[in-house]
Write a protein that holds these residues in place. Structure first.
Motif, PDB file in Angstrom:
ATOM      1  N   THR A  33      57.644  29.103  28.370  1.00  0.00           N
ATOM      2  CA  THR A  33      58.151  30.184  29.224  1.00  0.00           C
ATOM      3  C   THR A  33      58.778  31.303  28.399  1.00  0.00           C
ATOM      4  O   THR A  33      58.917  32.424  28.873  1.00  0.00           O
ATOM      5  N   TYR A  34      59.164  30.978  27.176  1.00  0.00           N
ATOM      6  CA  TYR A  34      59.713  32.022  26.310  1.00  0.00           C
ATOM      7  C   TYR A  34      58.600  32.783  25.589  1.00  0.00           C
ATOM      8  O   TYR A  34      58.826  33.878  25.115  1.00  0.00           O
ATOM      9  N   GLU A  35      57.410  32.167  25.469  1.00  0.00           N
ATOM     10  CA  GLU A  35      56.417  32.774  24.581  1.00  0.00           C
ATOM     11  C   GLU A  35      55.119  33.203  25.251  1.00  0.00           C
ATOM     12  O   GLU A  35      54.510  34.182  24.858  1.00  0.00           O
ATOM     13  N   ARG A  36      54.672  32.440  26.254  1.00  0.00           N
ATOM     14  CA  ARG A  36      53.384  32.779  26.878  1.00  0.00           C
ATOM     15  C   ARG A  36      53.488  34.073  27.663  1.00  0.00           C
ATOM     16  O   ARG A  36      54.522  34.347  28.278  1.00  0.00           O
ATOM     17  N   TRP A  37      52.398  34.833  27.708  1.00  0.00           N
ATOM     18  CA  TRP A  37      52.418  36.098  28.456  1.00  0.00           C
ATOM     19  C   TRP A  37      52.376  35.844  29.951  1.00  0.00           C
ATOM     20  O   TRP A  37      53.025  36.548  30.721  1.00  0.00           O
ATOM     21  N   LEU A  38      51.583  34.858  30.350  1.00  0.00           N
ATOM     22  CA  LEU A  38      51.524  34.539  31.788  1.00  0.00           C
ATOM     23  C   LEU A  38      51.260  33.045  31.931  1.00  0.00           C
ATOM     24  O   LEU A  38      50.230  32.541  31.481  1.00  0.00           O
ATOM     25  N   LEU A  39      52.201  32.375  32.531  1.00  0.00           N
ATOM     26  CA  LEU A  39      52.113  30.918  32.645  1.00  0.00           C
ATOM     27  C   LEU A  39      52.087  30.576  34.129  1.00  0.00           C
ATOM     28  O   LEU A  39      52.931  31.072  34.884  1.00  0.00           O
ATOM     29  N   THR A  40      51.119  29.774  34.556  1.00  0.00           N
ATOM     30  CA  THR A  40      51.106  29.447  35.996  1.00  0.00           C
ATOM     31  C   THR A  40      51.403  27.963  36.205  1.00  0.00           C
ATOM     32  O   THR A  40      51.031  27.108  35.395  1.00  0.00           O
ATOM     33  N   PHE A  41      52.124  27.687  37.290  1.00  0.00           N
ATOM     34  CA  PHE A  41      52.479  26.316  37.651  1.00  0.00           C
ATOM     35  C   PHE A  41      51.999  26.071  39.084  1.00  0.00           C
ATOM     36  O   PHE A  41      51.930  27.006  39.877  1.00  0.00           O
ATOM     37  N   LEU A  43      53.410  24.327  42.244  1.00  0.00           N
ATOM     38  CA  LEU A  43      54.603  23.720  42.826  1.00  0.00           C
ATOM     39  C   LEU A  43      54.289  23.311  44.260  1.00  0.00           C
ATOM     40  O   LEU A  43      53.327  23.813  44.850  1.00  0.00           O
ATOM     41  N   PRO A  44      55.126  22.428  44.845  1.00  0.00           N
ATOM     42  CA  PRO A  44      54.867  22.055  46.240  1.00  0.00           C
ATOM     43  C   PRO A  44      54.807  23.287  47.148  1.00  0.00           C
ATOM     44  O   PRO A  44      54.027  23.327  48.099  1.00  0.00           O
ATOM     45  N   ALA A  45      55.632  24.321  46.831  1.00  0.00           N
ATOM     46  CA  ALA A  45      55.643  25.516  47.687  1.00  0.00           C
ATOM     47  C   ALA A  45      54.459  26.446  47.402  1.00  0.00           C
ATOM     48  O   ALA A  45      54.301  27.462  48.052  1.00  0.00           O
ATOM     49  N   GLY A  46      53.639  26.120  46.431  1.00  0.00           N
ATOM     50  CA  GLY A  46      52.477  26.960  46.109  1.00  0.00           C
ATOM     51  C   GLY A  46      52.455  27.286  44.632  1.00  0.00           C
ATOM     52  O   GLY A  46      53.242  26.779  43.846  1.00  0.00           O
ATOM     53  N   GLN A  47      51.549  28.208  44.314  1.00  0.00           N
ATOM     54  CA  GLN A  47      51.389  28.584  42.908  1.00  0.00           C
ATOM     55  C   GLN A  47      52.572  29.476  42.462  1.00  0.00           C
ATOM     56  O   GLN A  47      53.053  30.292  43.251  1.00  0.00           O
ATOM     57  N   MET A  48      53.003  29.305  41.220  1.00  0.00           N
ATOM     58  CA  MET A  48      54.045  30.189  40.708  1.00  0.00           C
ATOM     59  C   MET A  48      53.652  30.688  39.321  1.00  0.00           C
ATOM     60  O   MET A  48      53.256  29.891  38.475  1.00  0.00           O
ATOM     61  N   ALA A  49      53.727  32.001  39.129  1.00  0.00           N
ATOM     62  CA  ALA A  49      53.387  32.572  37.815  1.00  0.00           C
ATOM     63  C   ALA A  49      54.656  33.085  37.158  1.00  0.00           C
ATOM     64  O   ALA A  49      55.496  33.714  37.801  1.00  0.00           O
ATOM     65  N   PHE A  50      54.790  32.788  35.880  1.00  0.00           N
ATOM     66  CA  PHE A  50      55.951  33.216  35.096  1.00  0.00           C
ATOM     67  C   PHE A  50      55.427  34.206  34.072  1.00  0.00           C
ATOM     68  O   PHE A  50      54.551  33.860  33.287  1.00  0.00           O
ATOM     69  N   CYS A  51      55.923  35.447  34.089  1.00  0.00           N
ATOM     70  CA  CYS A  51      55.252  36.399  33.193  1.00  0.00           C
ATOM     71  C   CYS A  51      56.170  37.060  32.191  1.00  0.00           C
ATOM     72  O   CYS A  51      57.302  37.421  32.509  1.00  0.00           O
ATOM     73  N   ASN A  52      55.674  37.178  30.972  1.00  0.00           N
ATOM     74  CA  ASN A  52      56.341  37.928  29.913  1.00  0.00           C
ATOM     75  C   ASN A  52      55.500  39.128  29.489  1.00  0.00           C
ATOM     76  O   ASN A  52      55.923  39.897  28.629  1.00  0.00           O
ATOM     77  N   SER A  53      54.317  39.255  30.077  1.00  0.00           N
ATOM     78  CA  SER A  53      53.470  40.391  29.720  1.00  0.00           C
ATOM     79  C   SER A  53      54.086  41.654  30.310  1.00  0.00           C
ATOM     80  O   SER A  53      54.326  41.734  31.524  1.00  0.00           O
ATOM     81  N   LEU A  54      54.335  42.655  29.457  1.00  0.00           N
ATOM     82  CA  LEU A  54      55.022  43.865  29.942  1.00  0.00           C
ATOM     83  C   LEU A  54      54.149  44.663  30.903  1.00  0.00           C
ATOM     84  O   LEU A  54      54.659  45.321  31.802  1.00  0.00           O
TER      85      LEU A  54
END
Ligand code: HEM
Length: 473
Positions: A33-41, A43-54
């Motif tokens: 989560t500190y390094e990837r530009w876009l990380l997807t998970f 979750l029970p509530a649905g898809q979640m994307a964590f982004c560091n790409s500016l």
């Protein structure tokens, strides 16, 4: 996670155990989560994307971005506190109109007035801290001080000492009981998330806070006869401005919400957004300054930088390492394609100043508390978005746009940014000019992480009068 969500919905007791058992979101951050530009998970509530790409951050937060409203989880988690107040609302014309009211009201508040009131009240607090010696609970005291500043400026009045202590302690309880992570463990349906919030016990805590706000800052400004806002109430011009703007709004589809409730909701937003953030930043800054190997030595010796630059460097560096709102959670309204990954409608997307501002591609020596990186006029406002294919291994002064966003960006950028910057500089320079301080024994605080990153306990300092000439700005 699905099992945790399912169990939590069985009973209030199991729900509270789940809240305690789940780590705070900052502890859940991994190297990815500190390094990837876009990380997807998933979750029970649905898809979640964590982004560091500016580029993705820009797309999600940018002005008039309509596809990524504030998350429904934020709305439900904050409703017991702020009702339908703007901070918790997704987006749309009502949010736009209310934000305009905040910008107008806060823009009319002269900087000199913010500076004057912040300094006056800080001196009052400092005098008491010096009398109290080694008993000063720093985060709690800064919360009380910053509530006093915002309320004195906006309403011309403030909580009594007993009310202020009760408010701050109760708000801390809200923090400890609220868990966005648990909501993400549920099915995400409106009834399930509302049920979880009820079981977290947030309603009773929120009611105590709202009653305190009502008694001190709403009721006195209401007309006795019909319960409407008393437009003749003297001496509160900025409050008038905000409230009259809110009342004048032609809120679409919200006509059923009584004016008094709208006013109560927005005053709650102002008190909560206007104090917890600045208090959290200053708590971390004083913690850093009290460290044995800290920057404080330079501060005392009047370092190379001019005092205002020094203050700004200290504050920006704390905002970088400890942004009070660590995660901006957004809903994805219509299917979106980012970096080759499709996010379906109903997914969540997270933009995190916490990770962006510690990302090794954007910052030299990112974990190091180094106010000097802000000297020589380095400013977030001057930063550019990286162009396609550009090497992102950048160091200061080539800061990338959106790599520093403690106040957010675009559509929902904080309307209190200027207020906060003037206020924090005033408090910092008054405290440093009048005192020296040191830590009392205790563990290193951790960021709480639930609603803001404020320290997880009220660490204590010993304050002593500073001898010699004052160095305030
Ligand atoms: C260090 C101090 C502060 C920081 C870091 C900060 C940060 C933020 C951020 C990041 C948001 C947007 C959250 C998102 O996009 O999800 C926000 C919203 C807001 N802030 Fe601040 N804030 C600070 C101080 C203040 C102050 C002093 C005031 C008022 C006097 C204020 C009033 C507000 C309001 C009313 C909103 C809601 C705007 C909306 O819902 O669109 N903030 N703040």
């Amino acid at each position: 996670m699905g099992l945790v969500g399912w169990l939590a919905q069985r009973s209030p007791l199991l729900c509270r155990i789940a809240v305690r058992a789940l780590p705070n979101p900052i502890k859940l951050l991994t190297w990815k989560t500190y390094e990837r530009w876009l990380l997807t998970f998933r979750l029970p509530a649905g898809q979640m994307a964590f982004c560091n790409s500016l580029e993705v951050v820009d797309e999600v937060l940018k002005r008039d971005s309509v596809n990524f409203p504030k998350s429904r989880f934020v709305t439900v988690l904050l409703r017991p506190l702020i009702g339908d107040g703007v901070f918790g609302q997704g987006g749309g014309p009502n949010v736009k109109a209310k934000r305009r009211a905040y910008f107008l009201a806060l823009a009319e508040l002269p900087e000199q007035e913010v500076d004057r009131v912040a300094r006056e009240l800080t001196r009052e607090y400092v005098a008491r801290w010096l009398r109290e010696g080694d008993k000063v609970a720093v985060p709690q005291e800064l919360s009380r001080l910053t509530i006093d500043i915002v309320s004195q400026l906006m309403f011309g009045t403030r909580f009594t000492e007993a009310e202020s202590r009760q408010f701050v302690d109760t708000f801390f309880t809200y923090h400890q009981k609220a868990s966005a992570v648990l909501l993400l463990c549920s099915s995400g349906r409106a009834d399930a998330t509302q049920d979880l919030v009820n079981k977290m016990g947030l309603k009773a805590v929120g009611e105590t806070l709202r009653t305190l706000i009502d008694q001190r800052f709403v009721a006195p400004f209401m007309q006795e006869k019909d319960g409407g806002f008393d437009p003749q109430h003297p001496d509160v011009p900025y409050f008038h401005r905000l409230i009259s703007e809110v009342i004048d709004l032609k809120l679409e589809g919200e006509t059923a919400v009584p004016v008094r409730q709208q006013i109560h909701d927005e005053i709650s937003v102002l008190i909560l957004a206007g104090h917890e953030t600045t208090a959290s930043v200053l708590s971390w800054l004083f913690w850093e300054l009290s460290s044995p190997e800290s920057y404080r030595g330079n501060l005392c010796l009047n370092a190379d930088a001019a005092p205002v630059e020094l203050m700004t460097g200290l504050i920006n560096e704390t905002l970088r390492l400890y942004p009070p709102i660590a995660f901006f959670l957004r809903d994805v309204e219509q299917e979106a394609l980012f970096r080759g990954k499709t996010l379906s409608a109903g997914s969540s997307i997270v933009v995190s100043p916490w990770t962006l501002q510690r990302h090794k591609s954007f910052w030299h020596d990112p974990a190091n508390f180094c106010p000097a990186r802000w000297f020589n006029g380095n400013k977030a406002e001057d930063a550019e978005l990286p162009t396609q294919g550009e090497d992102t291994q950048c160091q200061f002064p080539k800061m990338k746009r959106h790599s520093f966003i403690p106040f957010g960006a675009g559509t929902r950028i904080c309307p209190g940014k200027n207020f906060a910057e003037v206020e924090m500089r005033a408090i910092l320079s008054e405290v440093v000019a009048a005192t020296t301080f040191s830590r009392r024994p205790g563990p290193a605080p951790q960021p709480l992480g639930a609603l803001t990153t404020r320290p997880d306990y009220n660490f204590r300092f010993e304050f002593q009068p500073r001898l010699g000439p004052k160095q305030g700005t």
